[in-house]
Structures are given as C-alpha cells and as structure tokens.
Design an enzyme around this catalytic site. Structure first.
Site, PDB file in Angstrom:
ATOM      1  N   TYR A 198      -1.735   0.186   9.963  1.00  0.00           N
ATOM      2  CA  TYR A 198      -2.002  -0.551   8.721  1.00  0.00           C
ATOM      3  C   TYR A 198      -0.774  -0.487   7.812  1.00  0.00           C
ATOM      4  O   TYR A 198      -0.247  -1.516   7.367  1.00  0.00           O
ATOM      5  CB  TYR A 198      -3.242   0.047   8.040  1.00  0.00           C
ATOM      6  CG  TYR A 198      -3.414  -0.399   6.620  1.00  0.00           C
ATOM      7  CD1 TYR A 198      -3.571  -1.748   6.310  1.00  0.00           C
ATOM      8  CD2 TYR A 198      -3.421   0.532   5.577  1.00  0.00           C
ATOM      9  CE1 TYR A 198      -3.723  -2.149   4.987  1.00  0.00           C
ATOM     10  CE2 TYR A 198      -3.578   0.135   4.267  1.00  0.00           C
ATOM     11  CZ  TYR A 198      -3.717  -1.203   3.977  1.00  0.00           C
ATOM     12  OH  TYR A 198      -3.858  -1.606   2.673  1.00  0.00           O
TER      13      TYR A 198
ATOM     14  N   THR B  79       0.810  -1.220   0.000  1.00  0.00           N
ATOM     15  CA  THR B  79       0.000   0.000   0.000  1.00  0.00           C
ATOM     16  C   THR B  79       0.843   1.269   0.000  1.00  0.00           C
ATOM     17  O   THR B  79       1.960   1.282   0.545  1.00  0.00           O
ATOM     18  CB  THR B  79      -0.911   0.011   1.251  1.00  0.00           C
ATOM     19  OG1 THR B  79      -1.500   1.304   1.397  1.00  0.00           O
ATOM     20  CG2 THR B  79      -0.137  -0.279   2.522  1.00  0.00           C
TER      21      THR B  79
END
Ligand code: UDP
Length: 331
Positions: A143, A119
């Site tokens: 995350y 990501t």
C-alpha cells in the site's frame, strides 16, 4: 458564474465523501468520480456523480470534457495495509495505473492543479525518527509503496507538463461528520475504530489486537489519529493554496500525538461507557511499530486548524454515526 467544479475521485468513499461536503461548504462543486467498488452511491450527496473507473481512460477523458474541472482531488485507491501484503499485484496495478490514467487525462485536459491523498505508510518503520516531510520514504507494505510510486509520477509530470500538486501524507483517519450525514462504512471493515465499535455493540466478535509484543510501552502499535473533518479541511486549504499560485507542496496531516491500540480501546470504553470486548492476537503483516507525525508544517504554513482531532471527539463522532443506522448506506 465561473466554473467551480473539482473532480473528486473516490468521492463515494469515507474520506472522499467528507471532502465533497467540505468543498460544497467552501463554495466549490465537487464532481464525484467513483466506481463504487468500495464506496457508496448514497454517500454522493454534495454534487454531481460521474460514475467511472480509473482504469478506463476513455471514460476519464469524457468526464474531463463534460465537467471541465478546475482541479482534481484524488482519493480513490485500495487502502488496506494487510490486504496489500496478500495481494500486492492489485495494489500496484489499480493504485498506480489508475493514478497514471488520471494524471494523463488531467494534463490532456489542461487541468493542472492536483491534490493527492498520500500516506504516512510511505515512511515505513523508522525507529526514533521524527517523521516530517523530509524524512526518508522507506515503505514496508505494498500500500505505502504504491502511494510512493504515485508521488513519483506527480513529480515527473510536474517537471514535464507543469502539473502543480499538494501532497498530503495522512496518518490514521477516524471520526465522522458531526452532523451525521455521512460516515465510515467499509465492507469488509478492517479499520480499528469502526471494528471496535462493532465489537462494543455485539455486531461482531471481540476485537483482535494485532500484536502485543511491539517495542512500545504497552506492546501494541502506536498511531497518530486525525479527525476526517479536520483532514478534509486541509484539502480545501490545499486547493486554495494551489489556486493562489503558491506552487507544489507536501504536508503531513497528523496531530503529533501517538496512541497505542490499547489506549484507543480504553478511550472508547470511556466515551461509550460500554465494555470493549477484545482478544490479544498475532501481529498483522505490514504493520509499522509507530507512526506519529513530527511536523506542524500544515499548521504553520498552510494555516490548518484542526479542532476535532482529540481521541475522545473522534470516537464520539464515530460512535454517533455507528448508532445512527438509519443513515447507513445499503447499495
Ligand atoms: N488494529 C488492530 N486490530 C484490528 C484492526 C487494526 O489491532 O482489528 C491495529 C493495527 O494493527 C494498527 C492500528 O490498529 O496498529 C490501526 O490499524 P488500521 O487498520 O485502522 O489503520 P492502518 O494503520 O493500517 O492504516
């Protein structure tokens, strides 16, 4: 016929199910490995389903032995920025331990080609920095930090065990299968586009815009949105890249164009011809001001050709899925 099985973790989820369809269309057999904690058994339509949990190493070994996959695509993960700031332990435990179990099982089964969904959140909040694959990775939420840790695991297993990997660092994924077979459905929903469509439809209260005092032209966060179908096409190219022996690589997947939350709202108004009810709210913990890819490496080197990643098409495809309630998953 030679084995074309590809193990797709998270194949019952939003991106994973679209990847399964793209793999099936490219002549592979996607074998979904999913515990359905956030995914949907009904979204597994394009190949076999091996239900299982990444925390269960014995089950992973069993599936590798039964299916003999030629490669792994790893999507399964907890993936919400806001939640990761409230429950960092879950993100570290499930994302990192799950990936470690998977990588160890893959190496033990001599399945060494690995496509990983990472990501742009691994880059963090870097003012005036063009985010390309060589940018520093300084995540500001759990995350992003958990995904960066997994990139580290893959690097170490490459050095020690000859694993080969293509790492994709996604920007913001939106849209749905234009044929309407699959789409985005989360419980609870936390992502901007589906929440906005729900608000337009009166299925929930007004959208809350998270922060209007960011250092951007209209004060709201800027993101680079990419269509889920374009994104998964890149994964098939990544798989073929590995299979043709080109070796490990990292690619950003974004369009290079950023849109603020307010701009997404106004495009959605234009596409749906419906008013978007919204209220201005506080910032959400863990959000970066601006995340826009500065790289065209996936286009120039991998041969990626995104065709649906303009905001209008993404919202139109998401809206079509949103209204096609007969196709929605219920279990
Ligand atoms: N966002 C928002 N309201 C919402 C959900 C998201 O304003 O109810 C904003 C969020 O702050 C971010 C952008 O929309 O700037 C995209 O958020 P999303 O959760 O869809 O993806 P993320 O960027 O966290 O991966």
């Amino acid at each position: 016929m030679s084995n074309k099985n590809v193990l797709v973790t998270g194949g019952a989820g939003y991106i994973g199910s679209h990847a399964c369809k793209a793999l099936r269309d490219a002549g592979f057999t996607p074998v979904t490995f999913d515990n359905c904690s956030t995914g949907w058994a009904q979204a597994v339509k394009f190949g076999p389903f091996a239900r299982g949990d990444l925390m269960d190493r014995a089950r992973l070994d069993e599936v590798f032995a039964e299916q003999q996959p030629i490669a792994v695509m790893h999507f399964a993960a907890l993936s919400q920025v806001g939640e990761s700031m409230k429950e960092p332990g879950r993100y570290w435990r499930e994302n990192v331990t799950g990936a470690l179990n998977l990588v160890e099982a893959a190496v033990a089964a001599n399945c060494l080609d690995f496509v990983f969904s990472s990501t742009c959140a691994t880059y963090g909040d870097q003012d005036n920095v063009v985010l390309d694959e060589g940018s520093q990775q300084l995540p500001i939420n759990a995350y992003g930090a958990s995904k960066l840790a997994i990139e580290g695991i893959l690097n170490d297993f490459e050095a020690a065990h000859g694993l080969r990997k293509v790492i994709f660092r996604y920007f913001n994924v939106a849209g749905a299968d234009p044929e309407g077979e699959i789409g985005e459905q989360h419980v609870p929903e936390t992502h901007l586009v589906p929440l906005m469509l729900d608000a337009i439809d009166g299925k929930r209260d007004a959208l809350t815009i998270f922060g209007t005092d960011y250092d951007t032209p209209d004060g709201t966060c800027i993101r680079d949105y990419v269509h889920v179908c374009d994104l998964v096409d890149a994964h098939v190219l990544g798989l073929n890249w590995l299979k043709s022996g080109k070796g490990s690589q990292v690619f950003n997947l974004g369009t290079g164009e950023g849109f603020s939350v307010r701009e997404v709202v106004s495009h959605s108004h234009a596409v749906t011809n419906r008013k978007v009810p919204y209220v201005d709210g506080d910032r959400r913990a863990g959000d970066c001001t601006k995340l826009v890819s500065g790289s065209s490496k996936a286009i120039t080197e991998l041969g990626w050709k995104p065709t649906r990643s303009d905001l209008e098409t993404m919202v139109r495809d998401a809206w079509r899925w949103h209204q096609n309630t007969k196709a929605h998953y219920s279990e």
